[in-house]
Design a protein around this motif. Structure first.
Motif, short mmCIF file in Angstrom:
data_model
loop_
_atom_site.label_atom_id
_atom_site.label_comp_id
_atom_site.label_asym_id
_atom_site.label_seq_id
_atom_site.Cartn_x
_atom_site.Cartn_y
_atom_site.Cartn_z
N SER A 121 29.08 49.62 34.90
CA SER A 121 29.24 49.00 33.58
C SER A 121 29.83 47.60 33.61
O SER A 121 29.72 46.86 32.62
CB SER A 121 30.12 49.88 32.70
OG SER A 121 31.46 49.88 33.20
N GLY A 122 30.50 47.23 34.70
CA GLY A 122 31.19 45.95 34.75
C GLY A 122 32.58 45.99 34.14
O GLY A 122 33.27 44.96 34.09
N GLU A 123 33.03 47.15 33.69
CA GLU A 123 34.37 47.28 33.11
C GLU A 123 35.44 47.02 34.16
O GLU A 123 35.38 47.55 35.27
CB GLU A 123 34.56 48.67 32.53
CG GLU A 123 35.96 48.92 31.98
CD GLU A 123 36.20 50.38 31.63
OE1 GLU A 123 37.32 50.69 31.16
OE2 GLU A 123 35.29 51.20 31.84
N VAL A 124 36.42 46.20 33.82
CA VAL A 124 37.54 45.93 34.71
C VAL A 124 38.49 47.13 34.68
O VAL A 124 38.96 47.53 33.61
CB VAL A 124 38.28 44.65 34.31
CG1 VAL A 124 39.52 44.44 35.18
CG2 VAL A 124 37.35 43.44 34.43
N THR A 125 38.77 47.71 35.84
CA THR A 125 39.61 48.91 35.90
C THR A 125 40.97 48.67 36.55
O THR A 125 41.87 49.49 36.41
CB THR A 125 38.87 50.03 36.65
OG1 THR A 125 38.39 49.53 37.91
CG2 THR A 125 37.67 50.52 35.85
N ASN A 126 41.12 47.54 37.26
CA ASN A 126 42.41 47.22 37.87
C ASN A 126 42.43 45.78 38.35
O ASN A 126 41.36 45.22 38.68
CB ASN A 126 42.72 48.14 39.06
CG ASN A 126 43.77 49.18 38.76
OD1 ASN A 126 44.82 48.86 38.20
ND2 ASN A 126 43.50 50.44 39.08
N VAL A 127 43.61 45.20 38.41
CA VAL A 127 43.82 43.88 39.00
C VAL A 127 45.11 43.95 39.81
O VAL A 127 46.14 44.42 39.30
CB VAL A 127 43.93 42.77 37.93
CG1 VAL A 127 44.15 41.41 38.61
CG2 VAL A 127 42.68 42.72 37.06
N TRP A 128 45.05 43.49 41.07
CA TRP A 128 46.23 43.49 41.93
C TRP A 128 46.48 42.08 42.48
O TRP A 128 45.52 41.34 42.79
CB TRP A 128 46.04 44.43 43.13
CG TRP A 128 45.81 45.86 42.76
CD1 TRP A 128 46.75 46.79 42.40
CD2 TRP A 128 44.56 46.55 42.76
NE1 TRP A 128 46.15 48.01 42.16
CE2 TRP A 128 44.80 47.89 42.38
CE3 TRP A 128 43.24 46.15 43.03
CZ2 TRP A 128 43.79 48.84 42.26
CZ3 TRP A 128 42.23 47.09 42.93
CH2 TRP A 128 42.51 48.43 42.55
N PRO A 129 47.74 41.69 42.66
CA PRO A 129 48.03 40.40 43.30
C PRO A 129 47.79 40.48 44.80
O PRO A 129 47.96 41.54 45.41
CB PRO A 129 49.51 40.18 43.00
CG PRO A 129 50.06 41.57 42.86
CD PRO A 129 48.97 42.40 42.24
N ILE A 130 47.36 39.37 45.41
CA ILE A 130 47.24 39.27 46.86
C ILE A 130 47.95 38.01 47.32
O ILE A 130 48.37 37.19 46.50
CB ILE A 130 45.76 39.29 47.32
CG1 ILE A 130 44.95 38.20 46.61
CG2 ILE A 130 45.14 40.66 47.10
CD1 ILE A 130 43.50 38.10 47.08
N GLY A 131 48.03 37.82 48.64
CA GLY A 131 48.93 36.81 49.20
C GLY A 131 48.42 35.40 49.28
O GLY A 131 49.05 34.57 49.95
N LYS B 292 31.71 39.07 33.37
CA LYS B 292 32.81 38.13 33.48
C LYS B 292 34.01 38.77 34.18
O LYS B 292 34.30 39.94 33.97
CB LYS B 292 33.22 37.60 32.11
CG LYS B 292 32.15 36.74 31.44
CD LYS B 292 32.64 36.20 30.10
CE LYS B 292 31.57 35.33 29.45
NZ LYS B 292 32.02 34.80 28.12
N ILE B 293 34.68 37.97 35.00
CA ILE B 293 35.86 38.40 35.74
C ILE B 293 37.09 37.75 35.10
O ILE B 293 37.08 36.54 34.83
CB ILE B 293 35.75 38.01 37.23
CG1 ILE B 293 34.53 38.65 37.87
CG2 ILE B 293 37.01 38.39 37.99
CD1 ILE B 293 34.55 40.15 37.88
N PRO B 294 38.18 38.50 34.87
CA PRO B 294 39.35 37.92 34.21
C PRO B 294 40.18 37.02 35.10
O PRO B 294 41.19 36.48 34.65
CB PRO B 294 40.15 39.17 33.80
CG PRO B 294 39.79 40.21 34.80
CD PRO B 294 38.34 39.95 35.13
N SER B 295 39.80 36.86 36.36
CA SER B 295 40.48 35.98 37.29
C SER B 295 39.54 34.85 37.68
O SER B 295 38.31 35.01 37.63
CB SER B 295 40.90 36.75 38.54
OG SER B 295 41.78 37.81 38.21
#
Length: 298
Positions: free
Chosen positions: A217-227, A183-186
């Motif tokens: 593993s599928g672990e989320v390690t970062n999330v960044w905003p884009i334009g 699963k993706i948090p976005s």
């Protein structure tokens, strides 16, 4: 600093048209661009910096991928996948697919072609693996609309973005046996690429975020905003940057995942597809410019 524009390459009937996923083939030194609105594939000679061919007969072509002199194209309007020779530009074979094939991968050393099909009112979304030599085929149904896909370095696992529910589907190759869902948090997983050395996937999502996850593993390690809502996404192993094409208003966001630093390059309205030419160039297909913007990634 934004990426530097170092030139443009004209493509016939490109102004105001519609394109989709493109790819650079290192063996032939050519870039192959899905010209969706014209049902053809455009071919660029990278070293000469010019358009050299328009290949007709690819209905609604949604994408082109390349590996070792072979090109795989998904014909969304023809429910088929075509295998091309990057040097002769001849079509070697055509494979029947599910409805509206979209994301694709080709692995020349394993003689594998992969196509994820969106489906329609009569068919569910499906994932297909083709033996390019023996023409054997394996397929499974998907839990939602597929977007783009990549493999790990050994081509033993496929990673596929699913729009809703937003996830990366992981399937073993070539049999598509035990499938797992990360699963993706976005919302709206869309563009996808992989950093093999750091074992990271980069998932560009419709809610204007870029998500980094572990490819083991599928672990989320970062999330960044884009334009904005993204499309084609490339990781450049030579520079370590992730480039995300955003068609509206027409941008490429470049993120350095090692430190989170980002830059923004203005392209043109509708320029949502790119091709990465490692080590140092990014082709942005821009209908507003009548062809390709060549950007320096150095």
């Amino acid at each position: 600093m934004p990426l530097k524009t170092i030139g443009t390459i004209a493509i016939p009937e490109a102004a105001g048209s519609e394109f989709d996923h493109a790819a650079f083939d290192a063996k032939s030194r050519r870039v192959f661009i899905a010209h969706t609105a014209r049902n053809c594939i455009e071919v660029i000679d990278h070293d000469a910096g010019r358009h050299i061919a328009t290949l007709p007969g690819f209905p609604g072509v949604a994408g082109a991928v390349a590996d070792d002199g072979q090109i795989l194209a998904t014909n969304r309007g023809g429910a088929s996948v075509a295998l091309l020779d990057a040097v002769t530009l001849e079509t070697r074979a055509t494979f029947k697919s599910g409805a509206r094939p979209n994301g694709a991968v080709i692995v020349a050393r394993s003689s594998l072609g992969i196509a994820a099909c969106i489906g329609d009112d009569k068919e569910a979304p499906t994932l297909h693996v083709y033996g390019l030599s023996d023409h054997k085929q394996v397929s499974i149904e998907l839990p939602g609309r597929p977007r783009w896909c990549v493999t790990d370095a050994a081509a033993e696992r496929l990673f596929l973005c699913i729009r809703e529910p937003s996830m990366v589907l992981v399937a073993p190759l070539p049999d598509l046996g035990a499938v797992t869902h990360w699963k993706i948090p976005s919302s709206g997983a869309h563009g996808l690429d992989i950093d093999h050395s750091r074992q990271r996937l980069y998932v560009a999502c419709d809610d204007s975020t870029l998500v980094e996850i572990s490819s083991t593993s599928g672990e989320v390690t970062n999330v960044w905003p884009i334009g904005g809502p993204p499309d084609v996404t490339f990781f450049n192993p030579a520079t370590g940057l992730v480039h995300v094409a955003i068609g509206e208003p027409g941008l490429v966001d470049s993120i350095d995942p090692r430190n989170g630093h980002s830059t923004r390059t203005v392209t043109g309205a509708g320029a949502h597809t790119t091709a990465l030419v490692v080590p140092n160039q990014l082709y942005v297909v821009s209908p507003a410019h009548g062809g390709v913007l060549v950007l320096s990634d150095s």
